[in-house]
Motif scaffolding. Structure first.
Motif, PDB file in Angstrom:
ATOM      1  N   MET A   1      32.175  -7.012 -54.019  1.00 33.96           N
ATOM      2  CA  MET A   1      32.270  -7.889 -52.849  1.00 33.96           C
ATOM      3  C   MET A   1      33.373  -8.933 -53.028  1.00 33.96           C
ATOM      4  N   GLU A   2      33.637  -9.291 -54.291  1.00 29.05           N
ATOM      5  CA  GLU A   2      34.644 -10.323 -54.566  1.00 29.05           C
ATOM      6  C   GLU A   2      36.048  -9.885 -54.125  1.00 29.05           C
ATOM      7  N   GLY A   3      36.266  -8.582 -54.070  1.00 30.69           N
ATOM      8  CA  GLY A   3      37.606  -8.097 -53.721  1.00 30.69           C
ATOM      9  C   GLY A   3      37.806  -7.804 -52.247  1.00 30.69           C
ATOM     10  N   LEU A   4      36.748  -7.935 -51.464  1.00 32.54           N
ATOM     11  CA  LEU A   4      36.846  -7.478 -50.061  1.00 32.54           C
ATOM     12  C   LEU A   4      37.828  -8.298 -49.233  1.00 32.54           C
ATOM     13  N   VAL A   5      37.812  -9.621 -49.385  1.00 28.81           N
ATOM     14  CA  VAL A   5      38.676 -10.468 -48.552  1.00 28.81           C
ATOM     15  C   VAL A   5      40.147 -10.082 -48.738  1.00 28.81           C
ATOM     16  N   ASP A   6      40.540  -9.811 -49.978  1.00 27.81           N
ATOM     17  CA  ASP A   6      41.935  -9.401 -50.235  1.00 27.81           C
ATOM     18  C   ASP A   6      42.269  -8.079 -49.555  1.00 27.81           C
ATOM     19  N   GLU A   7      41.249  -7.278 -49.310  1.00 27.65           N
ATOM     20  CA  GLU A   7      41.467  -5.988 -48.619  1.00 27.65           C
ATOM     21  C   GLU A   7      41.492  -6.164 -47.099  1.00 27.65           C
ATOM     22  N   GLY A   8      41.291  -7.394 -46.631  1.00 21.71           N
ATOM     23  CA  GLY A   8      41.265  -7.636 -45.183  1.00 21.71           C
ATOM     24  C   GLY A   8      39.920  -7.298 -44.569  1.00 21.71           C
ATOM     25  N   ILE A   9      38.909  -7.248 -45.442  1.00 25.34           N
ATOM     26  CA  ILE A   9      37.548  -6.942 -44.979  1.00 25.34           C
ATOM     27  C   ILE A   9      36.709  -8.184 -45.241  1.00 25.34           C
ATOM     28  N   THR A  10      36.476  -8.949 -44.183  1.00 27.91           N
ATOM     29  CA  THR A  10      35.923 -10.293 -44.350  1.00 27.91           C
ATOM     30  C   THR A  10      34.476 -10.372 -43.872  1.00 27.91           C
ATOM     31  N   SER A  11      33.853  -9.226 -43.711  1.00 27.72           N
ATOM     32  CA  SER A  11      32.454  -9.173 -43.294  1.00 27.72           C
ATOM     33  C   SER A  11      31.816  -7.945 -43.928  1.00 27.72           C
ATOM     34  N   TYR A  12      30.523  -8.052 -44.190  1.00 29.22           N
ATOM     35  CA  TYR A  12      29.811  -6.921 -44.785  1.00 29.22           C
ATOM     36  C   TYR A  12      28.416  -6.900 -44.176  1.00 29.22           C
ATOM     37  N   LYS A  13      27.757  -5.746 -44.276  1.00 27.88           N
ATOM     38  CA  LYS A  13      26.473  -5.596 -43.602  1.00 27.88           C
ATOM     39  C   LYS A  13      25.379  -5.168 -44.566  1.00 27.88           C
ATOM     40  N   LEU A  14      24.209  -5.764 -44.363  1.00 24.79           N
ATOM     41  CA  LEU A  14      23.005  -5.383 -45.097  1.00 24.79           C
ATOM     42  C   LEU A  14      21.945  -4.915 -44.105  1.00 24.79           C
ATOM     43  N   PHE A  15      21.005  -4.139 -44.593  1.00 23.02           N
ATOM     44  CA  PHE A  15      19.909  -3.614 -43.775  1.00 23.02           C
ATOM     45  C   PHE A  15      18.567  -4.077 -44.321  1.00 23.02           C
ATOM     46  N   MET A  16      17.763  -4.685 -43.457  1.00 24.37           N
ATOM     47  CA  MET A  16      16.374  -4.985 -43.819  1.00 24.37           C
ATOM     48  C   MET A  16      15.479  -3.812 -43.413  1.00 24.37           C
ATOM     49  N   ALA A  17      16.062  -2.789 -42.828  1.00 25.84           N
ATOM     50  CA  ALA A  17      15.350  -1.576 -42.408  1.00 25.84           C
ATOM     51  C   ALA A  17      15.857  -0.372 -43.216  1.00 25.84           C
ATOM     52  N   TYR A  18      15.273   0.783 -42.940  1.00 24.52           N
ATOM     53  CA  TYR A  18      15.641   2.055 -43.574  1.00 24.52           C
ATOM     54  C   TYR A  18      15.442   2.079 -45.092  1.00 24.52           C
ATOM     55  N   PRO A  19      14.180   1.842 -45.540  1.00 26.63           N
ATOM     56  CA  PRO A  19      13.906   1.976 -46.980  1.00 26.63           C
ATOM     57  C   PRO A  19      14.343   3.352 -47.484  1.00 26.63           C
ATOM     58  N   GLY A  20      14.944   3.362 -48.650  1.00 25.67           N
ATOM     59  CA  GLY A  20      15.381   4.629 -49.241  1.00 25.67           C
ATOM     60  C   GLY A  20      16.751   5.078 -48.756  1.00 25.67           C
TER      61      GLY A  20
END
Ligand code: DUC
Ligand code: ZN
Ligand code: ZN
Ligand code: ZN
Length: 478
Positions: free
Chosen positions: A146-165
Motif C-alpha cells: 500500500m505504501e507504493g500506491l500513491v507513486d503509481e497514481g493510485i490514491t484510493s483502495y477498497k476493502l470489503f466487509m462482505a464476501y467472507p472467503g
C-alpha cells in the motif's frame, strides 16, 4: 494541432451555466468565449478547423464513472465488459473517464494484481482510465505494498466487509489498512455490509426453500448495511483516515453518513443509478416468459435493491440534494442472464452480483433534472466535477475551463433516449437492467482529449487511445 470550436451552446459547470463557445486546441480546452468576448482566442475561434454546432444544447465536462469492474472475476464467472467494450459503451453515454478496480486476491501480490490490470487496459481503452486498488487480503505484504500506491497514481483502495472467503477483511485488518491509508494519504473505499451475518441469513432462507432472486435482497437486510456503515465510520475515525462508502442503498446508512459529516468527519457516500430508480418491489414483481420469476436475477447486485415503499429511493435523491451523498457511480459489473446469472437458477446465492449501467449514468441523472429532483449544475457536479475532486483529477478533468483536457459532451435537452437491448445498448450483456427507460435528453457528441468519439449517432472513437490517469490525492477533504 487541429482546433475545434464548440459553438453556440450553454456551458454548464458545477458552478453555473453561461452561454459560451468552447475552443479546443489539440487535446486541451484553450478558451471559453462568452458572446462579444474580445479575449485572446477570439481570432483563433474564427479560424477553427472544425466547428461543432451546439445551439440549444448543453456543453458539459465528460462524465467520470468512478466505480467500474471490467472483467472482474466473480461468482465463478467473469464480468462481460472488458476495457474495450466497456469504455466504448461509456463513450456512447457521455462518459470520458473511468476509474476501475484493480484486484488483489488473497495470496496474490498487490503489484501482480495491478500489473494485470495495466495489461488489460493498455491498448484497449477508448477513454482515459485510472485504477483503485482492491486489497483482498490484508497482511504484512499487502500493507507494505500500500505504501507504493500513491507513486503509481493510485490514491484510493477498497476493502470489503462482505464476501467472507473471497474479498472479506475483518475489523482488525480494516483498522490496520486504515492506519496505513492515513499515513500515506490514500482514500479508503468500503463495501459496507456485514457479510458473515448476511451469509447466515442467506443460508437459512435458501434452506427453507426461499431460493428466488428476490431473497437476495431479503438476506442483505438494511440493518446489515447500517451496522457495517457505522462500524466503518468508527474504525476510520479512530485512525483519522478519510472514508468513502461505496454503493449506499439504505436510508439508514445515509443517516449514519450524515451524522458523521455533521460532526465534521471526512466521510463520503456514493450511491448508484439502480438505488435511485430500481426497487425491491420491482424485483419481486418481475417475471417473463423466458425466465419466469428468475427474471429478477437481472437486478441482483450488492448492496441490493431496496424497498421503495420504505422510502429508500427517495432518501438517496434527498442525500444527493443535501450533499450527504456526494457521488453517483455505476458499480458497472455486467453479467449475462444466459450461462452467468443462470448459475443461480435454483439458489439466489449462486447468482453473480452485478448490474451494468455505464452507458446510462449521464442520461439517468439528467432525468433527475427533468423530474425536478436535482438542479442542472448539481447534475454536472455529480457526473463529472465531484468524481474529479474526490479522486484527484480535478482541473485536468471534471470542468470546462482553459487548461482542462478537452473531454466535452454536447447534451441535447430536446433530444430523447429510449433504453433497451434493441435500441441504445452497447454494453456486452444479453439484457439491460434499464429496459424500457425513457430519457428526456440525448448525448449528441462525446469528445475525449479533443478527439470526437460519438457524433450524429455514429461511433468514431479508437480502441487504445485511452490513457492511464495517474491520479493525485483527493481534493475533497474538509
Ligand atoms: N457488488 C456487485 O453488485 N457486484 C460486484 C461486487 C459488489 O460488491
Ligand atoms: Zn461492493
Ligand atoms: Zn463495486
Ligand atoms: Zn440528439
Amino acid at each position: 494541432m487541429s482546433t475545434v470550436l464548440v459553438k453556440g451552446g450553454t456551458v454548464v459547470n458545477a458552478t453555473g451555466a453561461v452561454a459560451a463557445d468552447v475552443l479546443v486546441d489539440g487535446e486541451k480546452i484553450v478558451a471559453v468565449l462568452e458572446p462579444g468576448s474580445t479575449l485572446l482566442g477570439s481570432d483563433l475561434a474564427g479560424s477553427a478547423d472544425t466547428v461543432i454546432d451546439a445551439t440549444g444544447k448543453y456543453v458539459i465536462p465528460g462524465g467520470i464513472d468512478a466505480h467500474t469492474h471490467f472483467s472482474l472475476p466473480f461468482g465463478g464467472t467473469q464480468a462481460v465488459d472488458d476495457f474495450d467494450t466497456g469504455t466504448r459503451a461509456a463513450a456512447w453515454g457521455g462518459t470520458t473517464s473511468v476509474i476501475d478496480f484493480a484486484v488483489q486476491r488473497y495470496g496474490e501480490r498487490v503489484e501482480d494484481g495491478l500489473a494485470k490490470w495495466h495489461d488489460m487496459a493498455g491498448g484497449n481503452a477508448h477513454i482515459d482510465y485510472g485504477f483503485h486498488q482492491i486489497i483482498g487480503g490484508v497482511d504484512e505484504e499487502s500493507l507494505k505494498a500500500m505504501e507504493g500506491l500513491v507513486d503509481e497514481g493510485i490514491t484510493s483502495y477498497k476493502l470489503f466487509m462482505a464476501y467472507p472467503g473471497v474479498f472479506y477483511s475483518d475489523d482488525a485488518q480494516i483498522l490496520r489498512a486504515m492506519q496505513k491509508a492515513r499515513e500515506f494519504g490514500l482514500m479508503t473505499m468500503m463495501h459496507a455490509e456485514n457479510g458473515p451475518a448476511i451469509d447466515v441469513l442467506a443460508a437459512q432462507l435458501a434452506e427453507s426453500g426461499k431460493t428466488s432472486p428476490y431473497y437476495h435482497g431479503i438476506a442483505r437486510a438494511w440493518q446489515m448495511e447500517e451496522e457495517a456503515t457505522h462500524r466503518a465510520i468508527m474504525l476510520a475515525d479512530v485512525t483519522g483516515a478519510p472514508l468513502y462508502v461505496v454503493h449506499v442503498s439504505a436510508k439508514q446508512a445515509v443517516a449514519q453518513l450524515a451524522a458523521a459529516r455533521d460532526a465534521g468527519k471526512n466521510v463520503f457516500g456514493e450511491t448508484c443509478p439502480q438505488y435511485l430508480y430500481l426497487s425491491l418491489e420491482k424485483q419481486l414483481g418481475a417475471s417473463s416468459e423466458e425466465w419466469g420469476d428468475f427474471e429478477g436475477a437481472k437486478w441482483v447486485c450488492s448492496t441490493p435493491l431496496r424497498s421503495e415503499e420504505e422510502g429508500h429511493l427517495d432518501a438517496m435523491w434527498q442525500g444527493l440534494r443535501t450533499n450527504d451523498l456526494q457521488m453517483v457511480s455505476t458499480d458497472h459489473c455486467p453479467f449475462c442472464m444466459k450461462d452467468q446469472k443462470e448459475l443461480g437458477k435454483d439458489d439466489f446465492r449462486a447468482i453473480p452480483n452485478g448490474i451494468g449501467s455505464i452507458e446510462h449514468r449521464v442520461d439517468l441523472l439528467y432525468q433527475g433534472v427533468v423530474d425536478g429532483r436535482i438542479t442542472l449544475s448539481r447534475w454536472v457536479e455529480l457526473i463529472a466535477t465531484t468524481p474529479a475532486r474526490m479522486f484527484g483529477l480535478y482541473g485536468k478533468k471534471g470542468v470546462i475551463q482553459p487548461g482542462a483536457d478537452a473531454d466535452i459532451v454536447v447534451y441535447d435537452p430536446n433530444g430523447h433516449t429510449s433504453i433497451g437491448v434493441d435500441k441504445t445498448h452497447h454494453m456486452n450483456m444479453d439484457h439491460s437492467a434499464w429496459e424500457g427507460f425513457e430519457i428526456d435528453g440525448h448525448v449528441d457528441v462525446t469528445m475525449s482529449r479533443g478527439a470526437v468519439l460519438v457524433q450524429d449517432g455514429e461511433y468514431v472513437g479508437t480502441k487504445g487511445r485511452g490513457q492511464f490517469l495517474k491520479r493525485g490525492l483527493t481534493q475533497y477533504l474538509v
